[in-house]
Write a protein that holds these residues in place. Structure first.
Motif, mmCIF file in Angstrom:
data_model
loop_
_atom_site.group_PDB
_atom_site.id
_atom_site.type_symbol
_atom_site.label_atom_id
_atom_site.label_comp_id
_atom_site.label_asym_id
_atom_site.label_seq_id
_atom_site.Cartn_x
_atom_site.Cartn_y
_atom_site.Cartn_z
ATOM 1 N N GLN A 280 -5.869 7.318 -10.303
ATOM 2 C CA GLN A 280 -5.404 6.998 -8.842
ATOM 3 C C GLN A 280 -5.252 8.338 -8.021
ATOM 4 O OE1 GLN A 280 -5.876 4.305 -7.476
ATOM 5 N NE2 GLN A 280 -6.345 3.330 -9.565
ATOM 6 N N TYR B 62 1.772 3.302 -3.705
ATOM 7 C CA TYR B 62 0.675 2.502 -3.030
ATOM 8 C C TYR B 62 0.195 3.403 -1.731
ATOM 9 C CZ TYR B 62 -1.956 -1.509 -1.886
ATOM 10 O OH TYR B 62 -3.187 -2.401 -1.391
ATOM 11 N N TYR B 63 1.089 4.001 -1.313
ATOM 12 C CA TYR B 63 0.738 4.819 -0.015
ATOM 13 C C TYR B 63 -0.343 5.918 -0.439
ATOM 14 C CZ TYR B 63 0.939 8.216 3.743
ATOM 15 O OH TYR B 63 0.423 9.146 4.741
ATOM 16 N N CYS C 183 -3.722 4.576 -0.811
ATOM 17 C CA CYS C 183 -4.224 4.437 0.277
ATOM 18 C C CYS C 183 -4.751 5.744 0.925
ATOM 19 C CB CYS C 183 -3.455 3.346 1.061
ATOM 20 S SG CYS C 183 -3.113 1.856 0.378
ATOM 21 N N LYS C 184 -3.930 6.697 1.000
ATOM 22 C CA LYS C 184 -3.842 7.854 1.926
ATOM 23 C C LYS C 184 -5.372 8.300 1.956
ATOM 24 C CE LYS C 184 -1.411 11.999 2.891
ATOM 25 N NZ LYS C 184 -0.374 12.950 2.405
ATOM 26 N N HIS D 25 -8.013 7.150 2.228
ATOM 27 C CA HIS D 25 -9.041 6.045 2.938
ATOM 28 C C HIS D 25 -8.646 5.974 4.260
ATOM 29 C CE1 HIS D 25 -10.686 5.176 -0.903
ATOM 30 N NE2 HIS D 25 -9.303 4.796 -1.413
ATOM 31 N N LEU D 26 -7.384 6.736 4.622
ATOM 32 C CA LEU D 26 -6.833 6.317 6.138
ATOM 33 C C LEU D 26 -7.348 7.963 6.950
ATOM 34 C CD1 LEU D 26 -2.945 5.546 5.335
ATOM 35 C CD2 LEU D 26 -4.983 3.861 5.914
ATOM 36 N N CYS E 121 0.428 0.181 4.851
ATOM 37 C CA CYS E 121 -0.287 0.316 3.742
ATOM 38 C C CYS E 121 0.229 -0.783 2.878
ATOM 39 C CB CYS E 121 -0.098 1.476 3.002
ATOM 40 S SG CYS E 121 -1.076 2.807 3.804
ATOM 41 N N VAL F 7 -2.660 -3.749 3.619
ATOM 42 C CA VAL F 7 -3.853 -3.104 2.852
ATOM 43 C C VAL F 7 -4.005 -3.828 1.258
ATOM 44 C CG1 VAL F 7 -5.068 -1.067 2.125
ATOM 45 C CG2 VAL F 7 -3.934 -1.006 4.224
ATOM 46 N N GLN F 8 -5.070 -4.181 1.179
ATOM 47 C CA GLN F 8 -5.204 -4.664 -0.192
ATOM 48 C C GLN F 8 -6.429 -3.818 -0.807
ATOM 49 O OE1 GLN F 8 -6.755 -8.898 -0.363
ATOM 50 N NE2 GLN F 8 -6.856 -8.719 -2.490
ATOM 51 N N MET F 9 -6.031 -3.281 -1.886
ATOM 52 C CA MET F 9 -6.777 -2.372 -2.855
ATOM 53 C C MET F 9 -7.944 -3.449 -3.623
ATOM 54 S SD MET F 9 -6.035 0.632 -1.771
ATOM 55 C CE MET F 9 -6.904 1.759 -2.681
#
Length: 116
Positions: A34, A78-79, A82-83, A85-86, A106, A110-112
């Motif tokens: 990740q 989790y952030y 996501c980061k 993709h932001l 996030c 946001v759902q991965m």
């Protein structure tokens, strides 16, 4: 040959220890995949190790072990996922103004989804 209670306990301890190490290895590998920053990954692994020692049930997979971590650390992890993709300028601006709001967005919104 009947086994003694001591050898039975020793085998159970070894099995439990191997499971714990496997779970921590899975978590470590998952965090690397990740691309979680090293200090945060180390904190997650250390917390997971402590929580596994406390918990009686030790059959969780890497994602199940993550649920044992403190809520704030789960949000940060989790952030981090996501980061990348932001990319929207509004989200980047909001992150500089109030990073905690973006982190909570996030976590809440946001759902991965992983496509194989």
């Amino acid at each position: 040959v009947p086994s003694s209670p001591v050898s039975t306990r020793l085998m159970a301890y070894r099995t439990l220890s191997q499971r714990k190490n496997n779970h921590l290895s899975e978590l470590s590998a998952w965090l690397r995949r990740q691309r979680i920053r090293t200090p945060l990954a180390i904190a997650a692994i250390m917390q997971a190790r402590e929580r596994i020692l406390i918990e009686e049930k030790r059959t969780e997979s890497a994602k199940q072990v993550l649920r044992l971590l403190p809520h704030k650390l789960q949000i940060l992890l989790y952030y981090e996922m996501c980061k990348p993709h932001l990319r929207h300028p509004l989200l980047r601006w909001r992150e500089t103004m109030e990073g905690s709001a973006v982190k909570m967005a996030c976590w809440e919104c946001v759902q991965m989804v992983t496509l194989n």
